[in-house]
Design a protein around this motif. Structure first.
Motif, PDB file in Angstrom:
ATOM      1  N   ARG A  14     120.433   2.645  36.149  1.00 58.72           N
ATOM      2  CA  ARG A  14     119.184   2.291  35.465  1.00 58.72           C
ATOM      3  C   ARG A  14     118.661   0.947  35.976  1.00 58.72           C
ATOM      4  O   ARG A  14     119.371  -0.065  35.984  1.00 58.72           O
ATOM      5  N   GLY A  15     117.416   0.939  36.446  1.00 54.87           N
ATOM      6  CA  GLY A  15     116.776  -0.277  36.921  1.00 54.87           C
ATOM      7  C   GLY A  15     117.042  -0.631  38.370  1.00 54.87           C
ATOM      8  O   GLY A  15     116.454  -1.587  38.887  1.00 54.87           O
ATOM      9  N   VAL A  16     117.906   0.110  39.048  1.00 55.80           N
ATOM     10  CA  VAL A  16     118.282  -0.222  40.423  1.00 55.80           C
ATOM     11  C   VAL A  16     117.430   0.570  41.411  1.00 55.80           C
ATOM     12  O   VAL A  16     117.036   1.713  41.156  1.00 55.80           O
ATOM     13  N   SER A  17     117.165  -0.036  42.544  1.00 59.64           N
ATOM     14  CA  SER A  17     116.309   0.566  43.560  1.00 59.64           C
ATOM     15  C   SER A  17     116.911   0.365  44.942  1.00 59.64           C
ATOM     16  O   SER A  17     117.892  -0.371  45.123  1.00 59.64           O
ATOM     17  N   SER A  48     115.336   6.675  42.502  1.00 60.11           N
ATOM     18  CA  SER A  48     115.478   5.236  42.297  1.00 60.11           C
ATOM     19  C   SER A  48     114.414   4.726  41.332  1.00 60.11           C
ATOM     20  O   SER A  48     113.418   5.404  41.066  1.00 60.11           O
ATOM     21  N   TYR A  49     114.633   3.515  40.844  1.00 62.00           N
ATOM     22  CA  TYR A  49     113.695   2.903  39.915  1.00 62.00           C
ATOM     23  C   TYR A  49     112.733   1.953  40.626  1.00 62.00           C
ATOM     24  O   TYR A  49     112.026   1.190  39.974  1.00 62.00           O
ATOM     25  N   GLY A  50     112.726   1.999  41.943  1.00 57.30           N
ATOM     26  CA  GLY A  50     111.847   1.133  42.711  1.00 57.30           C
ATOM     27  C   GLY A  50     110.446   1.684  42.835  1.00 57.30           C
ATOM     28  O   GLY A  50     110.134   2.782  42.365  1.00 57.30           O
ATOM     29  N   ILE A  68     112.563  10.167  45.163  1.00 56.48           N
ATOM     30  CA  ILE A  68     111.630  10.072  44.040  1.00 56.48           C
ATOM     31  C   ILE A  68     111.747   8.655  43.510  1.00 56.48           C
ATOM     32  O   ILE A  68     112.860   8.165  43.247  1.00 56.48           O
ATOM     33  N   CYS A  69     110.636   7.962  43.384  1.00 57.58           N
ATOM     34  CA  CYS A  69     110.639   6.596  42.878  1.00 57.58           C
ATOM     35  C   CYS A  69     109.421   6.382  41.994  1.00 57.58           C
ATOM     36  O   CYS A  69     108.572   7.277  41.851  1.00 57.58           O
ATOM     37  N   ASN A  70     109.311   5.215  41.431  1.00 62.87           N
ATOM     38  CA  ASN A  70     108.246   4.895  40.487  1.00 62.87           C
ATOM     39  C   ASN A  70     107.001   4.434  41.249  1.00 62.87           C
ATOM     40  O   ASN A  70     106.617   3.271  41.212  1.00 62.87           O
ATOM     41  N   ARG A  71     106.381   5.368  41.933  1.00 64.94           N
ATOM     42  CA  ARG A  71     105.238   5.033  42.807  1.00 64.94           C
ATOM     43  C   ARG A  71     104.041   4.501  42.036  1.00 64.94           C
ATOM     44  O   ARG A  71     103.277   3.672  42.558  1.00 64.94           O
ATOM     45  N   VAL A  72     103.842   4.969  40.815  1.00 62.38           N
ATOM     46  CA  VAL A  72     102.643   4.558  40.075  1.00 62.38           C
ATOM     47  C   VAL A  72     102.892   3.329  39.213  1.00 62.38           C
ATOM     48  O   VAL A  72     101.964   2.802  38.589  1.00 62.38           O
ATOM     49  N   GLU A  76     109.712   1.139  32.844  1.00 62.28           N
ATOM     50  CA  GLU A  76     110.996   1.743  33.198  1.00 62.28           C
ATOM     51  C   GLU A  76     111.348   2.918  32.297  1.00 62.28           C
ATOM     52  O   GLU A  76     111.800   3.967  32.777  1.00 62.28           O
ATOM     53  N   SER A  77     111.164   2.782  30.998  1.00 64.83           N
ATOM     54  CA  SER A  77     111.503   3.864  30.070  1.00 64.83           C
ATOM     55  C   SER A  77     110.625   5.077  30.294  1.00 64.83           C
ATOM     56  O   SER A  77     111.103   6.227  30.252  1.00 64.83           O
ATOM     57  N   ALA A  78     109.347   4.837  30.550  1.00 66.66           N
ATOM     58  CA  ALA A  78     108.439   5.957  30.807  1.00 66.66           C
ATOM     59  C   ALA A  78     108.823   6.676  32.102  1.00 66.66           C
ATOM     60  O   ALA A  78     108.801   7.917  32.164  1.00 66.66           O
TER      61      ALA A  78
END
Length: 399
Positions: A14-17, A48-50, A68-72, A76-78
């Motif tokens: 969680r939280g790591v990228s 990842s969470y990056g 798959i990463c947090n492109r948008v 973090e929770s969402a």
């Protein structure tokens, strides 16, 4: 062996990228396992969470893997809540998937993903992997009744019973998790941390930097780097001549440790890439670590594989990693004991050669990727088989 499934999904802590791995110098080392596993799967997908820069890092370091990463850039929770839907869409049409956690922190997301896939008829095996006993470490660092320890135990209590296979890096860890959460011991597998040693034979004592004592790791209370500094301070002027302690790493204790080391032959260096760190381990006369508690410590394994004469405190995690007198020395965790060991070992190059050669042989045999990859594939196959049988029983029960 045959492919355990069609796809492997690795869920980051969680939280790591990938950026986290890059900043800590370990990105090539961490990706090495999954690059090897890619030969056994049609697809390997990292979650990842990056942000967008993670995609560029993956193209640079391991273009054969998917991401798959947090492109948008949502919270973090969402993003964590969206992972099951994102993975399911990315692997649409894939019938057999292994889901694996990199660590247990954030493991509830892996449980949600596995359930999401199974609800859609996918045989999804869940591998709950942890590199260390998270709840026990949290209790040690923050107290047994701390919020951190409670949160760790809660996540482990959700993840481990839901998993098809629980993987620990040591037998003690796997057995402890089975006992704590009432697991079938047959669902537990031991897969040690791996090392990527330098090519060729490690240098002999005569070819290493004279008097160089090395420590690498976080500068936090549990690591007790102060003991190593005090050990150097206790050496006589004669014994300390030509000795240098090199501390590689950072953390909240860095300013206090710098102050403690004033007037001593102690040098502080920033974190290095895994390749650079392995080079330093191949050049030092001694690698030393005085932690109060570890899991299956990567830096010690790497020092062993590099053929460094290793001195560690005889404490949990380190005791199981070093065989006293064969691959290194285990001693009392005090400045006095480390100081004596430094003096004695530095004065005896033949002893250092014996320990270093034994360490390199043992570590390279047990912890290389050639040794670890088959263990990974066995665990994945077991998880996939368990998941497939569970899915079959579920389908029959609904008829």
């Amino acid at each position: 062996m045959d492919a355990p499934a069609d796809a492997l999904v690795l869920l980051f802590t969680r939280g790591v990228s990938l950026r986290t791995w890059s900043l800590t110098g370990g990105i090539d080392r961490e990706l090495a396992l999954y690059r090897r596993l890619a030969a056994h799967y049609q697809r390997v997908l990292l979650v990842s969470y990056g942000g967008e820069d993670d995609a560029a890092l993956l193209r640079m370091h391991a273009p054969e893997l998917e991401l798959i990463c947090n492109r948008v850039g949502v919270g973090e929770s969402a993003f964590a809540s969206s992972i099951p839907t994102l993975v399911s869409a990315a692997l649409s049409g894939v019938g057999r998937i292994v889901v694996k956690t990199n660590q247990m922190y954030g493991g509830e997301v892996a449980v949600a993903l596995a359930r999401h896939l199974r609800d859609r008829g996918v045989a999804a095996g869940l591998v709950a992997r942890g590199g260390y006993r998270w709840s026990r470490m949290a209790a040690f660092e923050h107290g047994p009744n701390s919020p951190q320890a409670d949160a760790a135990a809660k996540t482990e209590g959700v993840l481990c019973p839901a998993a098809d296979v629980v993987v620990g890096t040591t037998a003690d860890m796997t057995e402890d998790l089975a006992w704590r959460y009432g697991l079938d011991p047959r669902r537990g597998k031991v897969i040690p941390n791996y090392v990527i040693p330098p090519e060729g034979e490690p240098p002999a004592a005569a070819d290493r930097e004279p008097g160089l004592i090395l420590y690498a790791g976080q500068l936090i209370p549990r690591k007790r780097a102060d003991i190593l500094i005090d050990a150097v301070a206790m050496m006589s002027d004669e014994a300390r001549a030509g000795v240098r302690l090199e501390v590689i790493g950072d953390g909240p204790l860095l300013p206090a440790l710098r102050e403690r080391a004033k007037g001593l032959p102690v040098e502080f260096r920033e974190r290095q890439s895994n390749r650079e760190l392995m080079e330093r381990m191949s050049r030092c006369s001694i690698y030393a670590q005085s932690s109060e508690m570890e899991g299956h410590p990567k830096t010690i394994l790497e020092a062993l594989a590099a053929g460094a004469p290793v001195i560690v405190a005889d404490t949990p995690g380190q005791s199981e990693t070093v065989t006293h007198g064969l691959t290194g020395l285990r001693i009392e965790n005090s400045p006095e004991a480390f100081s004596r060991a430094f003096v004695d070992l530095l004065a005896d190059p033949e002893w250092r050669d014996m320990l270093g050669a034994g360490a390199a042989r043992a570590a390279r045999a047990a912890f290389s990727l050639d040794a670890v990859v088959p263990l990974e594939l066995e665990a994945h196959a077991l998880a996939q088989d368990h998941a497939a049988r569970s899915l079959t029983r579920s389908v029959r029960s609904t008829r």
